[in-house]
Design a protein around this motif. Structure first.
Motif, PDB file in Angstrom:
ATOM      1  N   ARG A 104       0.786  -1.400  -0.255  1.00 41.18           N
ATOM      2  CA  ARG A 104      -0.117  -0.028   0.094  1.00 41.18           C
ATOM      3  C   ARG A 104       0.943   1.143   0.026  1.00 41.18           C
ATOM      4  N   VAL A 105       1.865   1.089   0.691  1.00 38.37           N
ATOM      5  CA  VAL A 105       2.872   2.547   0.743  1.00 38.37           C
ATOM      6  C   VAL A 105       3.283   2.692  -0.745  1.00 38.37           C
ATOM      7  N   PHE A 123      12.407   6.021   0.828  1.00 42.63           N
ATOM      8  CA  PHE A 123      11.381   5.238   1.463  1.00 42.63           C
ATOM      9  C   PHE A 123      11.590   3.631   1.435  1.00 42.63           C
ATOM     10  N   LEU A 124      12.169   3.230   0.442  1.00 49.25           N
ATOM     11  CA  LEU A 124      12.370   1.849   0.272  1.00 49.25           C
ATOM     12  C   LEU A 124      13.397   1.430   1.191  1.00 49.25           C
ATOM     13  N   SER A 125      14.164   2.353   1.606  1.00 42.00           N
ATOM     14  CA  SER A 125      15.028   1.731   2.912  1.00 42.00           C
ATOM     15  C   SER A 125      14.398   1.577   4.115  1.00 42.00           C
ATOM     16  N   PRO A 130      14.355  -3.812  -1.801  1.00 42.82           N
ATOM     17  CA  PRO A 130      15.449  -3.473  -2.688  1.00 42.82           C
ATOM     18  C   PRO A 130      14.904  -2.607  -3.593  1.00 42.82           C
ATOM     19  N   PHE A 131      15.784  -1.818  -4.501  1.00 43.64           N
ATOM     20  CA  PHE A 131      15.696  -1.106  -5.588  1.00 43.64           C
ATOM     21  C   PHE A 131      15.407  -1.578  -6.527  1.00 43.64           C
ATOM     22  N   GLN A 132      14.692  -2.905  -6.848  1.00 48.59           N
ATOM     23  CA  GLN A 132      14.414  -3.565  -8.149  1.00 48.59           C
ATOM     24  C   GLN A 132      13.287  -3.448  -8.398  1.00 48.59           C
ATOM     25  N   GLU A 133      12.992  -3.118  -9.441  1.00 49.93           N
ATOM     26  CA  GLU A 133      11.404  -2.822 -10.048  1.00 49.93           C
ATOM     27  C   GLU A 133      10.533  -4.154 -10.166  1.00 49.93           C
ATOM     28  N   GLU A 134      11.331  -4.975 -10.373  1.00 44.28           N
ATOM     29  CA  GLU A 134      10.784  -6.452 -10.698  1.00 44.28           C
ATOM     30  C   GLU A 134      10.121  -6.738  -9.483  1.00 44.28           C
TER      31      GLU A 134
END
Ligand code: SF4
Lengths: 317, 377
Positions: A104-105, A123-125, A130-134
């Protein structure tokens, strides 16, 4: 930024920033009823009304207590992202987020236009992502699941890895599966393995889960009156394995039959790699006396058993 | 030809390299973004695989460029191939492709310049002067998928031509051979992964049809290049036996057995984590639903008796057309070799030797010393 009291109707009902699922409010209501609001809601002004950024549970509690005024802390409307970031940071200090909350975030960030670049990285951290779009795409998909499935994932706090096979089923099968899992109290790794087997069987046969469970032996196992959930679980697991790997099962049964025909003496036993990846069998015997050596040797060199040995080993390849 | 990428991301540091210039001059109409590596990394991380495959990243070298093929754990035998990882990721999109799960970058990346590769190849050969090396560029991507724009095959041909005790293999599912056949090196092997047309259509998106692959192979053969074929991944599907039989027959309608350096057989195998990644991207694939076991190296594969059935069937048909062809298995244990071929190499080094021995005996045009068994571990 300032603190003030606003009327209940002044709060926007779109709950744009809400990412946690509703939970039990009994304690919170009791505390508000006894001592009022300890912490105001965090809001931003939106036209003549206010949009909550943090404090959804307090808001719900106030509503069910029929309070007409609610204390709010009003932030500048140009800083919602920053504020949302701080809200997340504060919550992260107290607990970790569930998969559904993370999903949701991510959707909120997308809607805020914070889906790109460095801004999103921080935000991801906080979300431990991980910074992985997949991977982010798989997580986002969790927010679109049917409500009972979302609740189930939250209740068991399933990670993406655990939930992913479940996400691979269609929504009706997901619901059927969680009903079965609840009925038989299947959890954790056992559940993940079961979903894997189910997915293979359904994928191969183009079946739905409810149809599969309506066939024997599943039907009989599920509705059996005398078996405990754990007995049922074991049986379901075996039945699924049989359906999933019929070829392997057949070979293993054949090997077992040959082993029986060999009539191993001296409480000996034969084991083998049931995946059949390693060829050959392992023979174990406990020998206590020279007579037993003779018996074992006699058995091993018994000409009449040769063809059984041959068949046994041949059936492995 | 229309490039398979819509955007080229160029690392500032190699902006003026001749390979960059050449590529850009061949890629008209494609958007080009110049930026530093940090900024490009951010753009790349934001791509999903399906978008990333439509981008090309020209980067300065990173990671190990030339290294022994990671192969897999014992008891599975590997052939001691040496991989050149100049290109990573692939614009084609095979449902079973392990790169979907293996590489963290979704964008096809070409590392420029090539000098570090030449240095590394040189160093490796100097370290083991009596070994015959098989190098290949098709491990982390397709060797020729981007060749009309990168012309890398010409660079490799030029470097390897006349180089002693080694060869270079270009492994592909494309038919992009124009550059390769312009300057064919006698120690270059052009090789194709083959599967029946149905599998190509359903599972190998963006690749060339079987016919086009085989036509390309024939043109390479006519240009004097050696050929290789990889029946990998072999898959079970309805009618597999007759379809593989037809495939082998078709292959030998196009090419001559005496120009085939090797044929490999390998059945579908994958790390368990690939399944979810692939099913999400290819919900219609049925490859992963088949009966599978977790192998001794942790990879999923068909149960051994089924693999042996597959291999026996293929081996019989191949031998029917090419009796003395050099046939090997990719990632199979010795007992599978024995069950199908009646013998197995003693280990990876022995298999490496068998390759060299076969090439030495059959292809005198390759400049190489007679391989000595004792020099191979
Ligand atoms: S051609 Fe090879 S590298 Fe490219 S997607 Fe297919 S399997 Fe992967």
């Amino acid at each position: 930024m300032n603190i003030r009291t606003v009327r209940y109707e002044e709060i926007l009902q779109d709950f744009f920033f809400r990412f946690s699922s509703p939970s039990d409010l009994t304690d919170l209501k009791a505390s508000i009823a006894a001592g009022g609001f300890e912490t105001p809601l965090q809001v931003i002004a939106s036209g003549k009304r206010y949009r909550i950024i943090a404090g959804f549970r307090r808001y719900e509690a106030a509503r069910s207590l029929s309070l007409s005024n609610i204390p709010v802390r009003v932030w500048e409307p140009d800083s919602p992202v920053e504020l949302f970031y701080r809200v997340l940071l504060a919550q992260r200090a107290q607990r970790s987020f569930t998969l559904i909350e993370k999903a949701r975030v991510l959707l909120i960030l997308d809607r805020l236009g914070e889906a790109r670049g460095k801004a999103r990285k921080r935000f991801l951290s906080i979300l431990d992502l991980p910074f992985q779009e997949e991977i982010l795409e798989s997580i986002r998909a969790a927010a679109g699941l049917e409500q009972p499935v979302q609740e189930y994932i939250e209740r068991l706090n399933l990670s993406l890895k655990m939930a992913q096979p479940l996400l691979g089923l269609d929504s009706r099968d997901q619901i059927t599966l969680i009903q079965l899992a609840d009925l038989l109290r299947i959890r954790g790794v056992e559940l993940a393995e079961m979903v894997e087997s189910i997915r293979d069987i359904l994928g191969r046969k183009c079946l739905s889960l409810s149809r599969l469970l309506g066939t024997e032996p599943f039907k009989q196992i599920i509705h059996h009156r005398d078996w405990t959930p754990s007995q049922k679980r074991r049986r379901i697991h075996l039945a699924l394995e049989e359906r999933r790997n019929p070829g392997l099962r057949q070979v293993n049964e054949e090997i077992r039959r040959h082993c029986d025909q060999l009539g191993i003496p001296l409480f000996g036993n034969i084991t083998w790699d049931q995946t059949l990846e390693r060829p050959g069998v392992e023979l174990r015997m406990r020998i206590h006396s020279s007579e037993e050596v003779d018996r074992a040797a006699g058995w091993l060199s018994d000409e009449s058993l040769r063809s059984i040995w041959k068949h046994l080993l041949d059936s492995m390849s | 030809m229309k490039p398979p990428f819509r955007t080229i991301l160029v690392d500032e540091t190699i902006r003026h390299h001749f390979l960059t210039n050449r590529l850009l001059s061949h890629a008209g109409g494609v958007r080009v973004v110049y930026a530093d590596s940090e900024c490009l990394d951010e753009i790349i991380q934001e791509q999903t695989l399906s978008y990333g495959k439509r981008m090309l990243h020209l980067s300065s070298p990173r990671g190990e460029l030339v290294k022994p093929c990671p192969g897999t754990r014992k008891p599975y035998l590997c052939c001691r191939y040496t991989v050149i990882n100049q290109v990573r990721q692939c614009p084609m999109d095979c449902s079973y492709c392990i790169l979907q799960d293996y590489l963290s970058s979704p964008v096809t990346t070409l590392l420029i310049p090539l000098d570090p590769v030449w240095e590394e190849v040189d160093r490796m050969q100097k370290q083991e002067p009596e070994r015959f090396f098989r190098f290949g560029t098709g491990e982390l991507g397709d060797s020729l998928a981007l060749d009309p724009w990168t012309s890398l095959s010409s660079e490799f041909m030029q470097y390897f031509a006349g180089r002693r005790n080694c060869l270079i293999e270009f492994k592909t599912k494309s038919d992009r051979i124009e550059n390769a056949i312009k300057n064919p090196a006698s120690n270059a092997v052009m090789s194709w992964s083959l599967n029946p047309p149905g599998i190509i259509l359903d599972e190998e998106k963006g690749s060339a049809s079987l016919e086009r692959r085989l036509q390309a192979a024939k043109r390479c053969q006519d240009a004097g290049l050696l050929l290789g074929f990889h029946f990998d991944p072999l898959c079970f599907f309805t009618g597999w036996e007759s379809k593989y039989k037809k495939l082998v027959r078709t292959l030998f309608d196009y090419v001559r057995p005496d120009r085939i350096a090797w044929i490999s057989l390998g059945s579908l195998r994958y790390p368990p984590s690939l399944k979810n990644v692939s099913l999400k991207r290819f919900p219609r694939t049925s490859l992963f639903y088949h009966e599978m076991i977790r192998g001794l190296d942790g990879k999923m594969r068909y149960p051994r008796p089924m693999r042996i059935r597959l291999y026996r069937s293929l081996e019989r048909i191949i031998r029917h057309h090419a009796k003395d062809i050099f046939l090997y298995f990719c990632m199979e244990p010795p007992w599978v070799w024995k069950a199908v071929l009646g013998a197995a190499p003693d280990g990876n080094a022995h298999l490496d030797y068998l390759f060299a021995e076969n090439l030495y005996r059959r292809f005198p045009e390759i400049e190489m010393d007679e391989p000595k068994r004792e020099r191979y571990g």
